[in-house]
Design an enzyme around this catalytic site. Structure first.
Site, PDB file in Angstrom:
ATOM      1  N   ASP A 215       0.879  -1.187   0.000  1.00  0.00           N
ATOM      2  CA  ASP A 215       0.000   0.000   0.000  1.00  0.00           C
ATOM      3  C   ASP A 215       0.909   1.228   0.000  1.00  0.00           C
ATOM      4  O   ASP A 215       2.030   1.150  -0.481  1.00  0.00           O
ATOM      5  CB  ASP A 215      -0.947  -0.060   1.210  1.00  0.00           C
ATOM      6  CG  ASP A 215      -2.207   0.763   1.010  1.00  0.00           C
ATOM      7  OD1 ASP A 215      -2.128   1.808   0.339  1.00  0.00           O
ATOM      8  OD2 ASP A 215      -3.267   0.381   1.523  1.00  0.00           O
ATOM      9  N   HIS A 238       2.310   2.053  -3.233  1.00  0.00           N
ATOM     10  CA  HIS A 238       1.395   3.009  -3.864  1.00  0.00           C
ATOM     11  C   HIS A 238       1.902   4.443  -3.765  1.00  0.00           C
ATOM     12  O   HIS A 238       1.170   5.379  -4.022  1.00  0.00           O
ATOM     13  CB  HIS A 238      -0.004   2.884  -3.245  1.00  0.00           C
ATOM     14  CG  HIS A 238      -0.634   1.539  -3.454  1.00  0.00           C
ATOM     15  ND1 HIS A 238      -1.883   1.221  -2.992  1.00  0.00           N
ATOM     16  CD2 HIS A 238      -0.183   0.430  -4.084  1.00  0.00           C
ATOM     17  CE1 HIS A 238      -2.174  -0.039  -3.330  1.00  0.00           C
ATOM     18  NE2 HIS A 238      -1.147  -0.541  -3.994  1.00  0.00           N
TER      19      HIS A 238
END
Ligand SMILES: *[C@@H]1O[C@H](CO)[C@@H](O)[C@H](O)[C@H]1NC(C)=O
Ligand SMILES: *[C@@H]1O[C@H](CO)[C@@H](O)[C@H](O)[C@H]1NC(C)=O
Ligand SMILES: *[C@@H]1O[C@H](CO)[C@@H](O)[C@H](O)[C@H]1NC(C)=O
Length: 389
Positions: A215, A238
């Site tokens: 993430d 991310h």
């Protein structure tokens, strides 16, 4: 994505009871569910007094020590050092997955040092299939590896965190903390394994940290002020994100954020600001991204005010005001054609956006472009792709 919920009572709690007149209270890690693999040198577990500092130690060079969830709560008198050596493993039994929010939790401590060169192994692989994350906002979050709530004037350094079940390091209402020389890793496809997630905190410095995760490498959510991020290497993951904002009521503004000297490798985003398309009013302002290198990043520079990872997606324009954002000396390669995407809100257009010396090219043979929607600002210096400001 799981947020640090401070205030939740954990089953195990250690209150730091220090005071010269009471002598030193020894802390036995076994009382907190630690089980060593037999090779551990348990004499190294405990609290001792070193140079006027309380030192709380875990593990040894050879040990794999299993530790249940534990909370260390201040206030303490003077500096507290929490030393982690060897490998500390989080519990994997199904009950523990859902009974606590945080594996190792520090609350209300002033002057805390966490270090030691050891590894925190969140043993996340057993938990990730149970992650319902963002799809079900009422689902119980999985364990965050290390949480700091209301921690001030403190530092965390020389640590490794692997395979957290959820966020690796979570901060809530902290002030003046330094994070340096930390390595964080989890597989690219592990859900919600943010590297460092910060909420409602101020004066946080993160430097010389290497993060590869499933993430955000770093996620700055509601209410953060004066956050300095430098020399961070991010990937996979991310990217370094502000937001998401505009999802919950009573969110607070995010301001004075600096991201400098960072390098991204193969991430889905580089520097990102994301807000939900919702009527919740909040501001993100005074943000600088400088001296950033992108290597095969899908969205090197992105503002997305229609953030909606799962349908149904709202058609309401976002009520989050983004302003005063500077992108300076950002270069490297994009794996997609749109290297710069500024998708702002129709009702609160982005303003005072500055683009200076941007040089992004396509990782493959293609060309790159810039997308602008509801945004105003200036650009100067090199502009590749051509600026649409
Ligand atoms: C954090 O780092 C800054 C220098 O970058 C230093 O001045 C400050 O004292 C440090 N704070 C702590 C709590 O270590
Ligand atoms: C960024 O890197 C340059 C060159 O390595 C260095 O001089 C500068 O101090 C760094 N800045 C920060 C904020 O880390
Ligand atoms: C660049 O990224 C794309 C998609 O993220 C990937 O398919 C490709 O293999 C990467 N190329 C290199 C050279 O790493």
């Amino acid at each position: 994505m799981g947020f640090v919920r401070v205030g939740f009572m954990l089953s195990l709690m250690m209150v730091c009871a220090v005071g010269a007149e009471h002598g030193i209270k020894l802390f036995n890690v076994k009382d907190y569910g630690a089980v060593s693999d037999g090779k551990a040198d348990n004499s190294k577990h405990g609290m001792r007094h070193v140079n006027g500092m309380e030192e709380l130690g875990f593990g040894s060079q050879v040990a794999h020590t299993l530790l249940n969830s534990v909370t260390f709560q201040g206030p303490c008198k003077g500096w507290m050092a929490f030393v982690i050596k060897g490998i500390l493993k989080a519990p994997t039994d199904i009950q523990s997955l859902f009974s606590n929010d945080i594996w190792i939790n520090f609350q209300y401590v002033d002057r805390l040092a966490v270090s030691g060169g050891g590894t925190l192994d969140g043993q996340g692989a057993v938990a990730w299939p149970h992650n319902e994350g963002i799809k079900n906002p009422n689902s119980r979050p999985l364990l965050c590896t290390m949480g700091f709530g209301f921690v001030t004037n403190s530092r965390v350094h020389h640590l490794r965190s692997i395979d957290s079940k959820n966020t690796h390091f979570g901060l809530f209402r902290c002030d003046h903390m330094n994070f340096t020389k930390i390595r964080i890793s989890a597989p690219a496809n592990s859900p919600n394994t943010d590297g460092i997630k910060i909420g409602q905190s101020s004066r946080i410095k993160i430097s010389r940290v290497v993060i590869g995760t499933g993430d955000d490498c770093i996620s700055l959510v509601s209410g953060n002020k004066k956050i300095d991020i430098s020399q961070v290497v991010c990937g996979p993951g991310h990217g370094i994100s502000i937001g998401s904002l505009g999802r919950y009521k009573n969110e607070r503004d995010v301001e004075e954020i600096s991201v400098k000297n960072c390098t991204f490798y193969g991430t889905s985003n580089g520097v990102r600001i994301k807000t939900w398309a919702s009527p919740i009013p909040v501001e993100a302002s005074n943000i600088i991204y400088e001296d950033i290198v992108m290597n095969n990043v899908s969205n090197p520079i992105i503002i997305d005010q229609q953030y909606c990872p799962y349908p149904p997606c709202s058609q309401t324009p976002s009520n989050v005001q983004v302003s005063g954002v500077t992108y300076k000396n950002i270069r490297g390669s994009s794996s997609s054609n749109v290297a710069v995407s500024l998708r702002c809100s129709q009702s609160k257009p982005c303003k005072d956006i500055t683009m200076e010396d941007i040089d992004l090219w396509h990782q493959g043979a293609g060309s790159v472009s810039e997308f602008c929607s509801h945004v105003s600002g200036v650009s100067y210096g090199k502009q590749n792709p051509p600026s649409c400001l």
